[in-house]
Design a protein around this motif. Sequence first.
Motif, PDB file in Angstrom:
ATOM      1  N   MET A  87      30.922  13.531 -16.807  1.00  0.00           N
ATOM      2  CA  MET A  87      30.097  12.528 -17.498  1.00  0.00           C
ATOM      3  C   MET A  87      30.302  11.162 -16.869  1.00  0.00           C
ATOM      4  O   MET A  87      31.417  10.624 -16.862  1.00  0.00           O
ATOM      5  CB  MET A  87      30.435  12.510 -18.989  1.00  0.00           C
ATOM      6  CG  MET A  87      29.843  13.712 -19.724  1.00  0.00           C
ATOM      7  SD  MET A  87      30.357  13.837 -21.430  1.00  0.00           S
ATOM      8  CE  MET A  87      32.021  14.449 -21.253  1.00  0.00           C
ATOM      9  N   LYS A 261      25.378  22.874  -9.925  1.00  0.00           N
ATOM     10  CA  LYS A 261      25.135  22.618 -11.359  1.00  0.00           C
ATOM     11  C   LYS A 261      23.682  22.226 -11.575  1.00  0.00           C
ATOM     12  O   LYS A 261      23.150  21.369 -10.865  1.00  0.00           O
ATOM     13  CB  LYS A 261      26.057  21.488 -11.824  1.00  0.00           C
ATOM     14  CG  LYS A 261      25.837  21.041 -13.270  1.00  0.00           C
ATOM     15  CD  LYS A 261      26.944  20.069 -13.665  1.00  0.00           C
ATOM     16  CE  LYS A 261      26.830  19.615 -15.102  1.00  0.00           C
ATOM     17  NZ  LYS A 261      25.850  18.565 -15.315  1.00  0.00           N
ATOM     18  N   GLY A 286      22.274  18.887 -20.465  1.00  0.00           N
ATOM     19  CA  GLY A 286      22.334  18.433 -21.859  1.00  0.00           C
ATOM     20  C   GLY A 286      21.026  17.814 -22.320  1.00  0.00           C
ATOM     21  O   GLY A 286      21.019  16.950 -23.209  1.00  0.00           O
ATOM     22  N   ARG A 288      19.057  15.917 -20.561  1.00  0.00           N
ATOM     23  CA  ARG A 288      18.944  14.535 -20.092  1.00  0.00           C
ATOM     24  C   ARG A 288      18.070  14.381 -18.851  1.00  0.00           C
ATOM     25  O   ARG A 288      17.857  13.276 -18.388  1.00  0.00           O
ATOM     26  CB  ARG A 288      20.354  13.988 -19.792  1.00  0.00           C
ATOM     27  CG  ARG A 288      21.238  13.951 -21.009  1.00  0.00           C
ATOM     28  CD  ARG A 288      22.707  13.787 -20.656  1.00  0.00           C
ATOM     29  NE  ARG A 288      23.067  12.458 -20.204  1.00  0.00           N
ATOM     30  CZ  ARG A 288      23.297  11.428 -20.990  1.00  0.00           C
ATOM     31  NH1 ARG A 288      23.181  11.569 -22.309  1.00  0.00           N
ATOM     32  NH2 ARG A 288      23.646  10.256 -20.498  1.00  0.00           N
ATOM     33  N   ASP A 315      26.095  25.307 -19.654  1.00  0.00           N
ATOM     34  CA  ASP A 315      26.318  24.205 -20.593  1.00  0.00           C
ATOM     35  C   ASP A 315      25.018  23.775 -21.243  1.00  0.00           C
ATOM     36  O   ASP A 315      23.965  24.353 -20.981  1.00  0.00           O
ATOM     37  CB  ASP A 315      27.037  23.023 -19.927  1.00  0.00           C
ATOM     38  CG  ASP A 315      26.150  22.153 -19.040  1.00  0.00           C
ATOM     39  OD1 ASP A 315      24.912  22.259 -19.086  1.00  0.00           O
ATOM     40  OD2 ASP A 315      26.717  21.339 -18.278  1.00  0.00           O
ATOM     41  N   SER A 316      25.125  22.788 -22.097  1.00  0.00           N
ATOM     42  CA  SER A 316      24.035  22.120 -22.820  1.00  0.00           C
ATOM     43  C   SER A 316      23.959  22.583 -24.275  1.00  0.00           C
ATOM     44  O   SER A 316      23.369  23.620 -24.589  1.00  0.00           O
ATOM     45  CB  SER A 316      22.671  22.307 -22.143  1.00  0.00           C
ATOM     46  OG  SER A 316      22.724  21.795 -20.812  1.00  0.00           O
TER      47      SER A 316
END
Length: 387
Positions: A87, A261, A286, A288, A315-316
């Motif tokens: 992040m 990713k 996520g 975004r 993820d997310s």
Amino acid sequence: MLKPTSRDLRKVLNLNDFEPLARRFLPRAIHGYVAGGADDGATVQHNLDALSRLKMIPRVLRDVSACSQQVTLFGKRYASPFMIAPMGASAVVGHDADNAMALAAKAANIPYVLSANAITSIEEIGHHYPGCWFAGYQKPEKDNIERMLDRVGAAGFSAYMLTADVAVGSNRENNQRNGYTMPFRPTPRLVADMLCHPSWLCSTGLRTLRQRGIPRISNIDPVRCPSIFSREISAVTGYPSFSWEHVEMLRRHWDGPLIIKGILSPDDARLAREMGVDGIVVSNHGGRQLDCAVAPIDVLPAIKDQSGDMVVLVDSGFRRGTDILKALALGADAVLVGRPFLYAASLGGEPYVRHAIGLLQREIHTDMSLAGVTNCAALQQETFMYG
Ligand SMILES: Cc1cc2nc3c(=O)[nH]c(=O)nc-3n(C[C@H](O)[C@H](O)[C@H](O)COP(=O)(O)O)c2cc1C
């Protein structure tokens, strides 16, 4: 709101509980930067909906007294099947947040992934926590690729993760509405927002300035670290000409585990496999980046079919032990979790991140026992999913 105390921490019973505390503690612009998604935020919601739609079929009357949630990723044994996602600008959100997350991850023996957009340098994290993973926003020039990989390797990072879903910066209207900009511009509205959150201002904003000076984006280039006020950083999210041809360069120059990713298409998973990539993260960032993107959990089985020997991460929107079990049952080897760990780091540093990790570990243990499985591999070997 005042900085939360250990009494507040006792009220945090699951990862979702960090968000309302962080919403009150952080300036509106900073909270919006973390919580927000692209466009209408449809993908943020998709991610949660897709996970909650899935149901499991538990097995009973199995001896689950020796239940282990350990996993092996790239030859290393980790304590749990989840890790802390990369992040950017975390240390603007919480004082020394990258160090707090890396320390908690190390103590818990789970991977921590440092972002290219962090203000804490590769060298600082690598020195204190060797063996972390690095997530690069990589420029396409061959020389830059090679020097960046040399920098990451020399600092002691064990895996390189290319963030691939950032060809251009996305449309984050909530950032514009709240006055969060990169480069950072201290408009009267933003200053007022910060002044209205004096606890954050003192414990994070001013403290960071005092200790580190003007924050710099430390890891987007082999040598240059532009300040958050510099015009140079409006470009940090996007290198539109970056392509599979550059992945080949990365592969040639990086001997360790190479992960891509931001994969959502089975065809891209196949291309990665054919290029000798070691792992992928099935991710929509996520929610975004591209709004209305498919939820990673929905495409995970089709991607798993194309992934061969690659490590498959996802993820997310994963928040609960049951979410992690669903991911493993559908073919993932482990899950990245983002926002809750950053909220935890902003609210209380390493002890709060440790608490967050412990909560998720306890849920996974309980859920595995109730599902009737004693290890993560067993989740992949049986049909646990309903429908
Ligand atoms: C504040 C913030 C900054 C992020 N910065 C990066 C980044 O620099 N590189 C990257 O690959 N992903 C970045 N991400 C995406 C995360 O790595 C991860 O894919 C996403 O947060 C997972 O979703 P979750 O937050 O719902 O768990 C960021 C996410 C957030 C919330």
